[in-house]
Design a protein around this motif. Structure first.
Motif, PDB file in Angstrom:
ATOM      1  N   THR A 132      17.182  -7.257 -32.238  1.00 47.07           N
ATOM      2  CA  THR A 132      18.001  -7.680 -31.351  1.00 47.07           C
ATOM      3  C   THR A 132      17.286  -8.414 -29.682  1.00 47.07           C
ATOM      4  OG1 THR A 132      16.337  -5.147 -30.303  1.00 47.07           O
ATOM      5  CG2 THR A 132      19.199  -5.442 -31.056  1.00 47.07           C
ATOM      6  N   LEU A 133      18.017  -9.355 -28.831  1.00 47.82           N
ATOM      7  CA  LEU A 133      17.893  -9.952 -27.811  1.00 47.82           C
ATOM      8  C   LEU A 133      16.697  -8.982 -26.950  1.00 47.82           C
ATOM      9  CD1 LEU A 133      21.528 -10.891 -26.690  1.00 47.82           C
ATOM     10  CD2 LEU A 133      19.861 -12.421 -28.039  1.00 47.82           C
ATOM     11  N   THR A 134      15.305 -10.304 -26.989  1.00 48.87           N
ATOM     12  CA  THR A 134      14.697 -10.091 -25.933  1.00 48.87           C
ATOM     13  C   THR A 134      14.269 -11.285 -25.238  1.00 48.87           C
ATOM     14  OG1 THR A 134      13.148  -9.133 -27.890  1.00 48.87           O
ATOM     15  CG2 THR A 134      11.814  -9.843 -25.464  1.00 48.87           C
ATOM     16  N   PHE A 135      14.529 -10.431 -23.535  1.00 50.87           N
ATOM     17  CA  PHE A 135      15.177 -11.730 -22.286  1.00 50.87           C
ATOM     18  C   PHE A 135      13.422 -11.875 -21.673  1.00 50.87           C
ATOM     19  CE2 PHE A 135      19.772 -11.298 -21.762  1.00 50.87           C
ATOM     20  CZ  PHE A 135      19.941 -10.307 -22.731  1.00 50.87           C
ATOM     21  N   GLY A 136      14.050 -12.843 -21.031  1.00 48.78           N
ATOM     22  CA  GLY A 136      12.626 -13.493 -20.556  1.00 48.78           C
ATOM     23  C   GLY A 136      13.235 -12.591 -18.841  1.00 48.78           C
ATOM     24  N   LYS A 137      12.404 -13.061 -18.311  1.00 46.25           N
ATOM     25  CA  LYS A 137      12.062 -12.751 -16.911  1.00 46.25           C
ATOM     26  C   LYS A 137      13.617 -13.070 -16.333  1.00 46.25           C
ATOM     27  CE  LYS A 137       6.962 -12.350 -16.051  1.00 46.25           C
ATOM     28  NZ  LYS A 137       6.264 -12.794 -15.032  1.00 46.25           N
ATOM     29  N   GLY A 138      13.387 -14.223 -16.200  1.00 48.74           N
ATOM     30  CA  GLY A 138      15.103 -14.667 -14.800  1.00 48.74           C
ATOM     31  C   GLY A 138      14.366 -15.355 -14.431  1.00 48.74           C
ATOM     32  N   THR A 139      15.240 -16.634 -13.566  1.00 45.65           N
ATOM     33  CA  THR A 139      15.293 -17.471 -12.795  1.00 45.65           C
ATOM     34  C   THR A 139      16.674 -17.998 -12.113  1.00 45.65           C
ATOM     35  OG1 THR A 139      13.672 -18.747 -13.965  1.00 45.65           O
ATOM     36  CG2 THR A 139      14.675 -19.878 -12.206  1.00 45.65           C
ATOM     37  N   MET A 140      16.422 -17.466 -10.806  1.00 47.33           N
ATOM     38  CA  MET A 140      17.120 -17.643  -9.532  1.00 47.33           C
ATOM     39  C   MET A 140      17.434 -19.165  -9.563  1.00 47.33           C
ATOM     40  SD  MET A 140      17.959 -15.377  -6.031  1.00 47.33           S
ATOM     41  CE  MET A 140      18.370 -13.751  -6.994  1.00 47.33           C
ATOM     42  N   LEU A 141      18.675 -19.139  -9.402  1.00 48.90           N
ATOM     43  CA  LEU A 141      19.367 -20.958  -8.975  1.00 48.90           C
ATOM     44  C   LEU A 141      20.061 -20.376  -7.630  1.00 48.90           C
ATOM     45  CD1 LEU A 141      19.589 -23.463  -9.781  1.00 48.90           C
ATOM     46  CD2 LEU A 141      21.888 -23.411 -11.168  1.00 48.90           C
ATOM     47  N   LEU A 199      11.983 -12.284  -8.740  1.00 46.73           N
ATOM     48  CA  LEU A 199      12.016 -13.706  -9.282  1.00 46.73           C
ATOM     49  C   LEU A 199      11.676 -14.827  -9.036  1.00 46.73           C
ATOM     50  CD1 LEU A 199      15.665 -12.852 -10.454  1.00 46.73           C
ATOM     51  CD2 LEU A 199      13.475 -12.400 -12.085  1.00 46.73           C
ATOM     52  N   PRO A 200      11.630 -16.005  -9.860  1.00 48.46           N
ATOM     53  CA  PRO A 200      11.283 -17.632  -9.496  1.00 48.46           C
ATOM     54  C   PRO A 200      12.817 -17.878  -9.130  1.00 48.46           C
ATOM     55  CG  PRO A 200      10.183 -16.742 -12.137  1.00 48.46           C
ATOM     56  CD  PRO A 200      10.909 -15.422 -11.069  1.00 48.46           C
ATOM     57  N   THR A 201      12.258 -19.147  -7.913  1.00 46.98           N
ATOM     58  CA  THR A 201      13.573 -19.019  -7.456  1.00 46.98           C
ATOM     59  C   THR A 201      13.660 -20.859  -7.136  1.00 46.98           C
ATOM     60  OG1 THR A 201      13.873 -17.478  -6.285  1.00 46.98           O
ATOM     61  CG2 THR A 201      15.312 -19.117  -5.349  1.00 46.98           C
ATOM     62  N   LEU A 202      14.706 -22.009  -7.914  1.00 50.08           N
ATOM     63  CA  LEU A 202      15.219 -22.460  -7.790  1.00 50.08           C
ATOM     64  C   LEU A 202      16.485 -23.054  -6.931  1.00 50.08           C
ATOM     65  CD1 LEU A 202      14.516 -26.195  -8.832  1.00 50.08           C
ATOM     66  CD2 LEU A 202      16.334 -25.207 -11.039  1.00 50.08           C
ATOM     67  N   SER A 203      15.686 -24.324  -5.977  1.00 49.99           N
ATOM     68  CA  SER A 203      16.429 -24.495  -4.906  1.00 49.99           C
ATOM     69  C   SER A 203      16.541 -25.583  -4.521  1.00 49.99           C
ATOM     70  CB  SER A 203      16.242 -23.992  -2.995  1.00 49.99           C
ATOM     71  OG  SER A 203      15.624 -22.715  -3.514  1.00 49.99           O
ATOM     72  N   ASN A 239      20.945 -32.238 -10.544  1.00 52.38           N
ATOM     73  CA  ASN A 239      20.389 -31.793 -11.965  1.00 52.38           C
ATOM     74  C   ASN A 239      19.656 -30.846 -11.482  1.00 52.38           C
ATOM     75  OD1 ASN A 239      22.662 -33.386 -12.843  1.00 52.38           O
ATOM     76  ND2 ASN A 239      20.758 -35.524 -13.220  1.00 52.38           N
ATOM     77  N   SER A 240      19.892 -29.499 -12.999  1.00 50.92           N
ATOM     78  CA  SER A 240      19.103 -28.132 -11.698  1.00 50.92           C
ATOM     79  C   SER A 240      17.935 -28.058 -13.421  1.00 50.92           C
ATOM     80  CB  SER A 240      19.170 -27.103 -11.673  1.00 50.92           C
ATOM     81  OG  SER A 240      20.494 -27.465 -11.042  1.00 50.92           O
ATOM     82  N   ILE A 241      16.996 -28.092 -13.889  1.00 53.96           N
ATOM     83  CA  ILE A 241      15.735 -27.729 -14.778  1.00 53.96           C
ATOM     84  C   ILE A 241      14.761 -26.353 -14.851  1.00 53.96           C
ATOM     85  CG2 ILE A 241      14.657 -28.077 -16.496  1.00 53.96           C
ATOM     86  CD1 ILE A 241      14.984 -30.925 -15.872  1.00 53.96           C
ATOM     87  N   ILE A 242      16.109 -25.483 -16.032  1.00 53.29           N
ATOM     88  CA  ILE A 242      14.888 -24.259 -15.708  1.00 53.29           C
ATOM     89  C   ILE A 242      14.780 -23.571 -16.607  1.00 53.29           C
ATOM     90  CG2 ILE A 242      16.033 -21.126 -15.615  1.00 53.29           C
ATOM     91  CD1 ILE A 242      18.950 -21.903 -14.302  1.00 53.29           C
TER      92      ILE A 242
END
Lengths: 115, 113
Positions: B100-109, B8-12, B18-21
């Motif tokens: 119904t919901l379609t989910f994106g890939k996700g980002t790990m924070l 997963l893309p990761t934001l550290s 402040n975080s932006i995803i």
């Protein structure tokens, strides 16, 4: 706070066996869903259920899958003959409405491991 | 179709930052968007939603921005805390019918103290 509950939390089964995953949606919700998440991947829609019938299903939800609301509180997902690739986290969700504000609330999931 | 994998893309970030995803959604007909937070071993948890007739919506420490022109969503988390560490998914749907919901890939924070 009301929540969606799922049992069991972890299910190990042999390939070819039938499994039933159980869910108790939030009591005043009318729309019920099953999603799955293969390890490390995104959450994928399987099926939605309303008024005692399937309202929508994805390509994943083939003839091996079925859902049922056997009573006023439970919502089940049955996989008739499990395959290795069915190993995933299965999430049940429910929502009060379809539109604005009808966000789905998810259970903690059942981890299915097919060996 | 979209490719997915184990990474997963990761934001550290550091605690207090402040975080932006960011999230790119796929269906231009989608008119309702939700951000979910998923902690390890748990189901997705609703954070905030936004309708397509809005550009911005604020909650407690979180803000969602919607740019329909480029089909882009962002989630801003103010004063990020270690408890914010999780995978964040955007999800889209079309209001009405049984869409119904379609989910994106996700980002790990990952938030460091």
């Amino acid at each position: 706070e009301p929540e969606v509950t799922q049992t069991p939390s972890h299910q190990v089964t042999q390939m070819g066996q039938e499994v039933i995953l159980r869910c108790v949606p939030i009591s005043n919700h009318l729309y019920f869903y099953w999603y799955r998440q293969i390890l490390g991947q995104k959450v994928e829609f399987l099926v939605s259920f309303y008024n005692n019938e399937i309202s929508e299903k994805s390509e994943i939800f083939d003839d091996q899958f079925s859902v049922e609301r056997p009573d006023g509180s439970n919502f089940t997902l049955k996989i008739r003959s499990t395959k290795l690739e069915d190993s995933a986290m299965y999430f049940c969700a429910s929502s009060e409405a379809l539109g604005w504000g009808g966000e789905a609330f998810f259970g903690q999931g059942t981890r299915l491991t097919v060996v | 179709g979209e490719s997915v994998g184990l990474h997963l893309p990761t934001l550290s970030v550091q605690e207090g930052d402040n975080s932006i995803i960011n999230c790119a959604y796929s269906n231009s007909a989608s008119d309702y968007f939700i951000w979910y937070k998923q902690e390890s071993g748990k189901g997705p948890q609703f954070i905030i939603d936004i309708r397509s007739n809005m550009d911005k919506r604020q909650g407690q420490r979180v803000t969602v921005l919607l740019n329909k022109t480029v089909k882009h969503l962002s989630l801003q988390i103010a004063a990020t805390q270690p408890g914010d560490s999780a995978v964040y998914f955007c999800a889209e749907k079309i209001i009405g019918g049984y869409s119904t919901l379609t989910f994106g890939k996700g980002t790990m924070l990952l938030v460091s103290p």
